[in-house]
Enzyme design. Structure first.
Site, PDB file in Angstrom:
ATOM      1  N   CYS A  95       0.829  -1.206   0.000  1.00 42.82           N
ATOM      2  CA  CYS A  95       0.000   0.000   0.000  1.00 42.82           C
ATOM      3  C   CYS A  95       0.869   1.263   0.000  1.00 42.82           C
ATOM      4  O   CYS A  95       1.691   1.439  -0.886  1.00 42.82           O
ATOM      5  CB  CYS A  95      -0.920  -0.097   1.208  1.00 42.82           C
ATOM      6  SG  CYS A  95      -2.314   0.990   1.189  1.00 42.82           S
ATOM      7  N   HIS A 200      -3.500  -4.461   0.123  1.00 43.66           N
ATOM      8  CA  HIS A 200      -3.166  -3.745   1.342  1.00 43.66           C
ATOM      9  C   HIS A 200      -3.542  -4.515   2.602  1.00 43.66           C
ATOM     10  O   HIS A 200      -4.175  -5.560   2.546  1.00 43.66           O
ATOM     11  CB  HIS A 200      -3.735  -2.322   1.326  1.00 43.66           C
ATOM     12  CG  HIS A 200      -5.172  -2.217   1.701  1.00 43.66           C
ATOM     13  ND1 HIS A 200      -5.880  -1.056   1.500  1.00 43.66           N
ATOM     14  CD2 HIS A 200      -6.038  -3.078   2.262  1.00 43.66           C
ATOM     15  CE1 HIS A 200      -7.109  -1.245   1.937  1.00 43.66           C
ATOM     16  NE2 HIS A 200      -7.235  -2.443   2.404  1.00 43.66           N
TER      17      HIS A 200
END
Lengths: 248, 446
Positions: A95, A200
């Site tokens: 991320c 993520h």
């Protein structure tokens, strides 16, 4: 055997359940009787501590927190991690961390935010009208010989579009979802034993093969010998994995 | 002329109720807003006393219900979006539902819980004539990471709120949580009157910080905040040792809460601060609390076949941790967790890894269900594997996690459990909580 995991900026860059990766790595070591220690590496921590680690993890953040970490990362921790990655230390950047390890992040307004260039990539935000790339995602791993052809599942949520440098290889081929930029069909990046990914938060939880690859790799680098990890009962992990693969 | 609009809206409301479409909370307002975007302004002028708005990640429904009860106890007529529909269309719907067919609105106060992101839009839609002694009170409870895929990050919301407060008239009153650094900071340099509420009870401090915190760096200088003590998440007695920024002294800090859990103490304090701010006598406030019943799905109690069930809406790490702590302090042994990933829950379930399931005692056999039952089971598995086991006993057999893809079957199993006398605690995300209620009570909301 013993492993030290560096957890970068857990109090700043752990917004999306990123802690799940540390929990998975730790427990998958402990069940196998591998001694494991998690080192919190944050703003005030000396890079000496970082240097002693065998695996690196860095996660997602909000903009303000990323800015708070950014200066320290660029000046202090980033260059050390760059060297460690060159020395084959297995690392996972997800991320915001994936964007942060590149050469720069170009916001839709304001100046470029420079990165330490650990991975040869750049990220651009296309403007506040540009669609955020959000949703469940699945992909097939390429460019990691032990894992090629295996699937990964997760969730992505990013405004930035990432382009890889000419020699940097993508981590996976998108099956469903957006990946690096929503255009070229690729996801993440692999360089030596470092992985960057837009999957993520707790990427390792439903992808136990990836968790074990990081552990195995870390042990082999540290002890300079082949390591065969004892298989674990991952029925539930794979059920969660397959459930999402099917649903997508 | 808005009369045809009201008629149409009310028709939609009754039709959706009769057909049980279940969107009666939003459709009438949605249609009315399409036809007249200023409809809320038109309605709000009719409120005789004023408007109270409650915003925040957790506690909106409970706090607004508490405020409504106190006002009603004072003999006021109150308009309230008690279905929890808290976007612009939900608020317009609440008006349409309660206004007469002839467009007469006989209400003193409007009490509205408002969605975090919609706050600026909602507030700009109200019209109040302060020269006629009307009042506008805005309560900000807290800000936690919640449905990041939908709401974005807490800083983004705080910035929207800051800008919205700047646009508010100076006669508005702002009620703020002194113990949430980001909320307290909203009160810096504003022209409106501010009342702070917060807890001064060192006995309630946690032993250590939780993992899921969002505002632990100084908003003034960026330095890490220091805490004398933390109540939960980043809520506590904070200060910045670098620039001297610190938690404002709360004017309201003590009040017995009608519901359990530290988070409900905050909801109570917020409500009391609001009531005091309106000049309501503290004895009257106390009286109003004596018969308080929780809102749907918020510690709501249901009894089925002699089995007592308590439902705790638990939709983000801060709220989930608080629910867990609260039910464990009540001696919970039978727990059902339900995780959905629909739009009202947030599509991303990553947040469950920020919940401290590790606090679940080892003797509990958790039952799990919901759209993302396997993700939840996996999270709980990793919270139990090593944790709290005697040394060198890593391979001991564990209490199983019972997995039911089908929520009905999960509920059947729990309700028919042999220990009838044990209360069943259900922790569920929003749409999951509604589904549980539908199965148990035959309807989703009220």
């Amino acid at each position: 055997m013993k492993l030290k995991i560096a957890w970068l900026y857990r109090d700043l860059m752990s917004t999306y359940g990123d802690r799940g990766n540390i929990i998975c790595l730790t427990q998958r070591c402990q069940i196998r009787h591998i001694d494991v220690e998690v080192k919190n590496i944050t703003l005030e921590t000396s890079v000496k501590e970082l240097n002693k680690c065998d695996v690196i993890f860095m996660g997602g953040a909000q903009d303000r927190q990323q800015k708070l970490a950014g200066g320290d990362f660029l000046k202090n921790k980033g260059p050390v991690i760059k060297k460690m990655v060159e020395e084959n230390i297995p690392s996972l950047f997800v991320c915001a961390a994936y964007q942060a390890v590149g050469h720069y992040y170009r916001p839709y307004k304001g100046a470029d935010i420079p990165g330490p260039g650990i991975l040869d990539l750049t990220t651009k935000h296309l403007g506040d009208q540009a669609k955020r790339l959000i949703g469940d995602i699945s992909a097939e791993i390429i460019n990691i010989k032990e894992l090629n052809g295996k699937t990964i599942v997760g969730f992505e949520n990013h405004g930035g579009r990432t382009s890889l440098g000419a020699k940097l290889k993508p981590f996976a081929k998108v099956i469903k979802g957006f990946g690096n930029n929503g255009e070229d069909g690729y996801e993440g990046a692999v360089y030596k034993n470092a992985i960057g990914s837009y999957f993520h938060g707790p990427i390792l939880s439903k992808n136990p093969h990836l968790a074990d690859w990081l552990i195995g790799c870390a042990l082999e680098i540290k002890y300079q010998k082949d390591v065969e990890l004892e298989p674990l009962d991952d029925e539930l992990e794979w059920k969660a994995h397959d459930f999402m693969l099917k649903r997508l | 002329m808005n009369l045809p609009l009201i008629l149409l809206g009310k028709l939609v409301f009754y039709i959706s109720r009769i057909l049980k479409i279940g969107s009666g909370g939003t459709w009438p307002g949605e249609i009315a807003l399409k036809l007249n975007p200023n409809i809320i302004r038109f309605f709000s002028v009719k409120l005789k006393k004023g408007v109270i708005i409650v915003a925040g990640t957790n506690g909106k429904t409970t706090t607004s219900l508490m405020i409504r009860n106190i006002l009603q106890h004072q003999g006021y007529e109150v308009l309230h979006n008690d279905s929890g529909a808290n976007l612009l269309n939900g608020i317009a719907s609440a008006f349409i539902q309660q206004i007469s067919w002839w467009g007469k609105l006989d209400r003193d106060w409007g009490v509205f819980e408002v969605d975090e992101n919609s706050f600026p839009a909602v507030i700009s839609n109200f019209s109040l004539d302060f020269s006629r002694d009307k009042q506008l009170v805005i309560v900000f409870l807290n800000l936690f990471r919640d449905q990041l895929d939908r709401y974005g990050e807490v800083d983004v919301i705080a910035e929207k709120w800051t800008n919205a407060i700047k646009m508010l008239p100076k006669e508005a009153k702002i009620i703020l949580n002194s113990d949430d650094p980001q909320i307290a900071y909203l009160g810096k340099n504003i022209k409106q009157k501010v009342v702070y509420f917060g807890l001064n009870n060192t006995k309630l401090f946690l032993d250590g910080p939780e993992h899921a915190t969002d505002s632990i760096f100084c908003l003034n200088c960026g330095n890490r905040l220091t805490y004398d003590g933390i109540y939960y998440s980043h809520i506590g007695i904070w200060k910045c040792e670098k620039c001297g920024e610190k938690r404002p002294n709360p004017q309201v800090s003590e009040w017995p809460s009608p519901l359990s859990g530290v988070y409900n103490r905050y909801n109570t304090l917020a409500c009391v601060a609001t009531a005091l701010c309106l000049g309501i006598d503290s004895e009257k406030i106390k009286e109003a609390f004596t018969d308080f019943l929780p809102a749907f799905g918020r510690q709501e109690e249901i009894e089925i076949h002699g089995k007592k069930i308590k439902i705790f809406l638990s939709k983000n790490p801060a709220g989930f941790n608080e629910s867990l702590r609260t039910i464990l302090s009540q001696g919970a042994e039978e727990i059902l967790f339900v995780l959905n990933d629909r739009i009202p829950d947030g599509r991303d379930v990553s947040w469950i890894w920020d919940v401290d399931f590790e606090m679940l005692p080892f003797y509990i056999t958790p039952v799990v269900s919901g759209d993302r039952v396997y993700d939840l089971a996996l999270r709980i598995k990793y919270s139990r594997q090593i944790h709290k086991l005697p040394e060198n006993a890593v391979n001991l057999p564990q209490r199983p996690i019972l997995i039911y893809e089908d929520l009905k079957k999960a509920l059947d199993f729990c309700i028919l459990s042999p220990k009838k006398e044990k209360t069943l605690f259900i922790l569920a995300t929003y749409s999951a909580m509604l589904e549980v209620r539908k199965i148990l009570k035959g309807r989703k909301i009220l």
